[in-house]
Design a protein around this motif. Structure first.
Motif, short mmCIF file in Angstrom:
data_model
loop_
_atom_site.label_atom_id
_atom_site.label_comp_id
_atom_site.label_asym_id
_atom_site.label_seq_id
_atom_site.Cartn_x
_atom_site.Cartn_y
_atom_site.Cartn_z
N GLY A 17 0.83 -1.21 0.00
CA GLY A 17 0.00 0.00 0.00
C GLY A 17 0.86 1.25 0.00
N GLU A 18 0.18 2.39 0.04
CA GLU A 18 0.90 3.65 -0.04
C GLU A 18 1.65 3.92 1.25
OE1 GLU A 18 -1.28 6.86 -1.92
OE2 GLU A 18 -0.27 8.31 -0.62
N THR A 19 2.95 4.19 1.17
CA THR A 19 3.72 4.45 2.37
C THR A 19 4.14 5.91 2.43
OG1 THR A 19 4.59 2.22 2.09
CG2 THR A 19 5.57 3.56 3.82
N ILE A 20 5.00 6.32 1.49
CA ILE A 20 5.41 7.72 1.52
C ILE A 20 5.10 8.47 0.23
CG2 ILE A 20 7.26 7.49 3.22
CD1 ILE A 20 9.15 7.41 0.72
N TYR A 66 5.65 7.39 -7.74
CA TYR A 66 6.51 6.21 -7.81
C TYR A 66 6.90 5.92 -9.26
CZ TYR A 66 8.13 1.43 -7.11
OH TYR A 66 8.89 0.30 -7.08
N ASN A 67 5.91 6.02 -10.17
CA ASN A 67 6.21 5.81 -11.60
C ASN A 67 7.28 6.77 -12.09
OD1 ASN A 67 4.25 3.89 -11.62
ND2 ASN A 67 2.70 5.16 -12.61
N GLY A 68 7.13 8.04 -11.68
CA GLY A 68 8.14 9.02 -12.07
C GLY A 68 9.50 8.69 -11.49
N SER A 98 6.85 14.36 -13.85
CA SER A 98 8.00 13.59 -14.33
C SER A 98 7.53 12.44 -15.21
CB SER A 98 8.80 13.08 -13.16
OG SER A 98 7.98 12.28 -12.35
N PRO A 99 8.35 12.08 -16.20
CA PRO A 99 7.98 11.02 -17.13
C PRO A 99 7.73 9.71 -16.38
CG PRO A 99 10.21 11.83 -17.56
CD PRO A 99 9.64 12.68 -16.50
N ASP A 100 6.79 8.93 -16.89
CA ASP A 100 6.40 7.71 -16.17
C ASP A 100 6.41 6.50 -17.09
OD1 ASP A 100 4.42 8.57 -17.77
OD2 ASP A 100 2.80 8.41 -16.30
N THR A 101 7.34 6.50 -18.06
CA THR A 101 7.33 5.42 -19.04
C THR A 101 8.33 4.34 -18.70
OG1 THR A 101 9.03 6.57 -20.28
CG2 THR A 101 6.75 7.01 -20.88
N GLY A 102 9.16 4.53 -17.68
CA GLY A 102 10.32 3.67 -17.51
C GLY A 102 11.41 4.15 -18.44
N TRP A 103 12.67 3.77 -18.13
CA TRP A 103 13.77 4.33 -18.94
C TRP A 103 13.75 3.78 -20.35
CZ3 TRP A 103 17.91 1.81 -21.30
CH2 TRP A 103 18.05 0.45 -20.99
N THR A 104 12.93 2.75 -20.62
CA THR A 104 12.91 2.15 -21.95
C THR A 104 11.98 2.87 -22.92
OG1 THR A 104 11.24 0.65 -21.13
CG2 THR A 104 13.49 -0.15 -21.16
N TYR A 163 6.04 -2.28 -9.81
CA TYR A 163 4.77 -2.13 -9.12
C TYR A 163 5.00 -1.38 -7.82
CZ TYR A 163 1.76 -4.98 -12.08
OH TYR A 163 1.02 -5.46 -13.11
N PHE A 164 4.06 -0.53 -7.51
CA PHE A 164 4.18 0.33 -6.37
C PHE A 164 3.57 -0.36 -5.14
CE2 PHE A 164 0.49 2.61 -4.75
CZ PHE A 164 0.99 3.62 -3.95
N ASP A 165 2.74 -1.35 -5.40
CA ASP A 165 2.03 -2.06 -4.33
C ASP A 165 2.27 -3.55 -4.54
OD1 ASP A 165 0.45 -2.55 -2.23
OD2 ASP A 165 -1.44 -1.91 -3.16
N TYR A 166 2.04 -4.34 -3.47
CA TYR A 166 2.22 -5.78 -3.64
C TYR A 166 1.40 -6.54 -2.62
CZ TYR A 166 5.66 -4.82 0.03
OH TYR A 166 6.27 -4.39 1.17
N LEU A 167 1.30 -7.85 -2.85
CA LEU A 167 0.54 -8.71 -1.94
C LEU A 167 1.36 -8.93 -0.66
CD1 LEU A 167 -0.69 -11.35 -4.52
CD2 LEU A 167 -2.04 -9.54 -3.46
#
Lengths: 204, 541, 94
Positions: free
Chosen positions: B64-67, B73-75, B141-147, B456-460
């Motif tokens: 979940g969201e922490t900070i 996070y994507n940026g 900020s760009p959110d595409t990943g460096w690729t 991924y910004f979140d996880y199980l």
């Protein structure tokens, strides 16, 4: 082949030429990426490419090819002239090269503005209604000839600098690396066009 | 031999040139000062990248969201990637150590085109500024990943164009550096230094130079096409207009896979210098190492498709790319065997550079073996786009290139600054970094195989233990980096003066005073021996 | 150093090369009228390659350059061809 480090203000001509050649390879690969894209779409949409290419004026294309081929010769001859210390002839030949480059650009200008009149430019409504292959063809056409035209302009600037340098004697029969390298660059512009011409204008 | 004794020696740092003060740096054409300009700017950007990475680790400490929110996070991972890859990993080794030591190791006074060299640095700075700016101005900020994968990079409303321009300019800078080095090695080797008497670090830069020159333009034009796609709606990569997104991936990886070898080859070159020196023994299999560098560069050019196994490329080409990928493992393994054999039977002196180099082999092997897992089509389908991939490339890039960078820094530090660092602190730093590194990335192999996706910004909740170990590792690594940087920065000013040859090395850079003079050599050396000639008794041929 | 690469080509040789290039251009343009079907592109590219080789060898003086430059120039073209072929392994087998 081992050579001592020569540490003076002027880079010796073999070193300079080697650097220029390697730079030309990067230019080739820059266009290479576009040629790869062309190849892939051409294989996928050959009928559309065929059809779209008919829109292009073969006469203008051929004329531009002739301009570039002749200019390639004049710049090659200008090196011979400077080697023989014939300053006047060298100036004339470099000037002629620039003139031919200018004619090429003028032609390009008319060609593009003609297309623009018919609303054929990237993102236009007319283009969006064309079959997908034709749309991609014009996309490639503008991208490739545009990038090429940019190189023509850079080449013209390099040659104009040479005119100044020949006049003030920085380029002379003892030291003509700058002219040689600009010549190499100009030939590259010609090389790219030699491939672009049949791929864009002659596949009808 | 040792001019520092006779008092006439003026180091390049004190050399009085045409300009004074800051201009003596900003307008210098001395390859050594340019190398230091790169070193300082890269270190600054490195810490920006590290802090972005740490913030992401903090975010992943709990599900979940922490900070931060998901978009931030994507940026973050995009800018972390762009800074780390394009501003640090690709240029660092050639631009810092290559610039400083390539001319010295081949007995030259400078690179072939000194002004072009300075120009490359300015391009680098402009590109880097664009990269950092993209984070802060405009649409976010760009959110595409460096690729920059299309179609998303053509549609994302964020600052993608700034990032694309940054990558384009940085690529150009990298090309010019590579070009400069190739010509330098062709034209400026000292008399008597035939190709097969050239040390192996320059050889690795030679292989790297060719990749820089021949692969980078492809990504350049690809980035331009994405810009055209965004600005002019041309549609090369947009399926709605007949374009092909997979074609983008081809073009992108035609460069970006060889780029991995731009990153790692100079690193391999650096450790190849370190092993003989600290074993006091000629390098084992000089020719094998040399040709394995060229082989890696050559074959590495044709394996780009292994990044695309799950992108829908044909079965035949998956087979082809997978096969070639396994082939690249062979020259890499040859190098590892040669490094170990170099140590065998030598009088080993485990100084900090050697410790880093040994860590390098260890981490590089883990990265390499997990690379085979990903190079095989069947297992790649399972592991693709999971944390396993993240762990793999951090082992190769950070564990490989990063540790080689630290090794080189500790190896050449006395030569560059003419000062010694504190050995105890250096050992402490390297061990803390090593422990932190493994704790940070190893758990990611495990949660990756269990199904934790990358980016991924979140996880199980089931992945939480792995993520928490990883975050703790991140902090340990950060502490280690602080120890290392403190040690180096403090002792660059205050350290004990270094002798000209503290490690008893035999390559040319150790034959001149520390730090070198402005012109490197009082007179151009005559090369009479193999580069790793430790005297008659050590089994030289 | 001066003797390397300072071969002076004659004006006439350049003019002859230009005439050859113009002739090839004419052939290339005329060939589009003859319809080779699937081979049209092949023929056009073949002629273009001959022209490019002519320019490189003569105008760009590769004829008189060192073996290394010759090898490099041909290597670069081979490399690019390999990249195209490998990409098409994907596109043709899909």
């Amino acid at each position: 082949m081992s050579v001592q480090a020569i540490h003076n203000e002027r880079i010796d001509s073999e070193t300079g030429k080697l650097g220029m050649w390697i730079f030309l390879f990067t230019e080739l690969f820059l266009f290479g990426g576009l040629f790869l894209v062309y190849a892939v779409f051409r294989a996928k949409y050959s009928a559309d490419f065929h059809h779209a290419a008919e829109e292009l004026n073969t006469f203008i294309g051929t004329l531009n090819t002739v301009f570039l081929l002749v200019s390639s010769m004049t710049v090659a001859m200008s090196i011979t002239a400077i080697q023989k210390d014939d300053k006047k002839l060298a100036l004339f030949l470099v000037g002629l090269t620039v003139l031919l480059a200018g004619l090429f650009m003028m032609n390009k200008y008319f060609e593009w503005s003609h297309k623009f009149e018919f609303k054929i430019y990237p993102g236009s409504e007319v283009l969006k209604n064309l079959p997908q292959g034709e749309l991609l063809f014009f996309g490639l056409y503008y991208m490739m000839t545009g990038l090429h035209a940019l190189h023509v302009l850079i080449g013209m600037i390099l040659l104009l600098i040479n005119i100044v340098k020949i006049k003030n004697g920085t380029v002379s029969s003892n030291h003509y690396l700058h002219l040689e390298n600009s010549g190499l660059y100009w030939h590259l512009v010609d090389l790219i066009w030699i491939f672009l011409f049949p791929l864009l204008y002659l596949i009808t | 031999m040792n001019a520092s004794e006779n008092g006439s020696h003026v180091s390049f740092l004190e050399h009085k040139g045409k300009y004074k003060g800051i201009l003596s740096w900003l307008l210098t054409t001395d390859h050594k000062k340019i190398a230091l300009l790169y070193l300082y700017s890269i270190m600054i950007f490195f810490f920006v990248g590290v802090i972005l990475g740490l913030l992401m680790r903090i975010e992943l400490f709990k599900p979940g969201e922490t900070i931060m929110d998901a978009q931030t996070y994507n940026g973050m991972f995009t800018i972390h990637g762009i800074i780390m890859i394009f501003i640090i990993v690709i240029p660092a080794l050639p631009a810092i150590f290559g610039n400083f030591f390539l001319p010295i190791m081949i007995g030259a006074k400078d690179v072939a085109f000194p002004k072009l060299n300075l120009f490359s640095w300015y391009l680098f700075i402009i590109g880097a500024i664009f990269g950092v700016l993209s984070q802060f101005i405009g649409e976010g900020s760009p959110d595409t990943g460096w690729t920059f994968y299309v179609p998303y990079s053509a549609e994302s409303s964020t600052n993608v164009i700034y990032a694309l321009v940054a990558a384009f300019i940085l690529g150009f800078s990298s090309i010019l550096t590579g070009l400069n080095f190739i010509v330098t090695m062709h034209r400026m080797r000292a008399p008597g230094m035939g190709w097969f008497r050239m040390p192996l670090f320059p050889w690795s830069l030679y292989a790297t130079g060719w990749i820089q020159v021949l692969a980078t333009p492809i990504v350049g034009i690809t980035l331009l096409m994405v810009i055209a796609e965004r600005v002019l709606k041309i549609g090369f990569f947009d399926p709605a207009l007949g374009g092909d997104p997979v074609l983008f991936q081809h073009l992108f990886w035609i460069y970006s896979h060889p780029a991995v070898y731009i990153m790692i080859l100079p690193g391999m070159g650096i450790v190849t210098e370190i092993f003989p020196t600290f074993s006091q023994k000629p390098v084992f299999g000089y020719t094998a190492i040399l040709f394995s560098s060229l082989a890696i560069a050559f074959v590495g050019y044709f394996v780009w498709g292994h990044h695309m196994f799950t992108a829908g490329i044909s079965y035949g080409s998956r087979w082809f790319f997978s096969f070639l990928t396994f082939i690249v493992a062979v020259p890499s393994a040859i190098k590892v065997f040669n490094w170990i054999s170099t140590m065998y039977g030598g009088s080993i002196d485990l100084k900090p550079p050697l410790l880093y180099a040994i860590f390098f082999i260890f981490l590089f092997m883990i990265g390499g073996f997990t690379g085979l897992t990903l190079g095989s089509v069947a297992t790649d389908v399972q592991a693709h786009d999971t944390a396993f991939v993240v762990a793999h490339f951090h082992y190769i890039i950070f564990g490989g290139m990063g540790f080689a960078f630290f090794a080189g820094l500790h190896y050449w530090f006395p030569k560059i600054f003419g000062k010694m660092y504190n050995n105890t602190l250096a050992y402490a730093g390297s061990i803390v970094i090593f422990i932190g590194f493994n704790l940070l990335y190893f758990p990611q192999f495990i949660i990756g195989l269990q199904g934790m996706p990358r980016r991924y910004f979140d996880y199980l909740p089931q992945f939480q233990t792995g993520h928490q170990l990883s975050t703790i590792g991140g902090f340990i690594l950060f502490i280690g980096l602080i120890i290392m940087v403190y040690n180096l920065v403090y002792h660059a000013k205050k350290g004990a003066p270094a002798p000209s040859n503290p490690w008893k090395g035999v390559t040319l850079e150790w034959q001149i005073p520390s730090p070198p003079s402005h012109e490197n050599f009082e007179e151009i050396p005559q090369i009479k021996n193999h580069p790793y000639f430790f005297g008659e008794s050590t089994g030289n041929k | 150093m001066k003797n390397e690469g300072s071969h002076i080509s004659s004006y006439t040789s350049h003019a002859v090369v230009l005439i050859a290039l113009l002739a090839l251009t004419a052939i290339s343009v005329a060939a589009t009228e003859w319809h080779f079907g699937a081979f049209t592109v092949g023929v056009a590219l073949l002629i273009a390659s001959i022209k490019v080789a002519t320019v490189i060898i003569n105008f760009m003086h590769v004829k008189h350059e060192s073996l290394f430059i010759k090898a490099m120039v041909s290597g670069v073209f081979v490399l690019f061809a390999a990249v195209i072929v490998i990409t098409f392994i994907d596109y043709y087998l899909r």
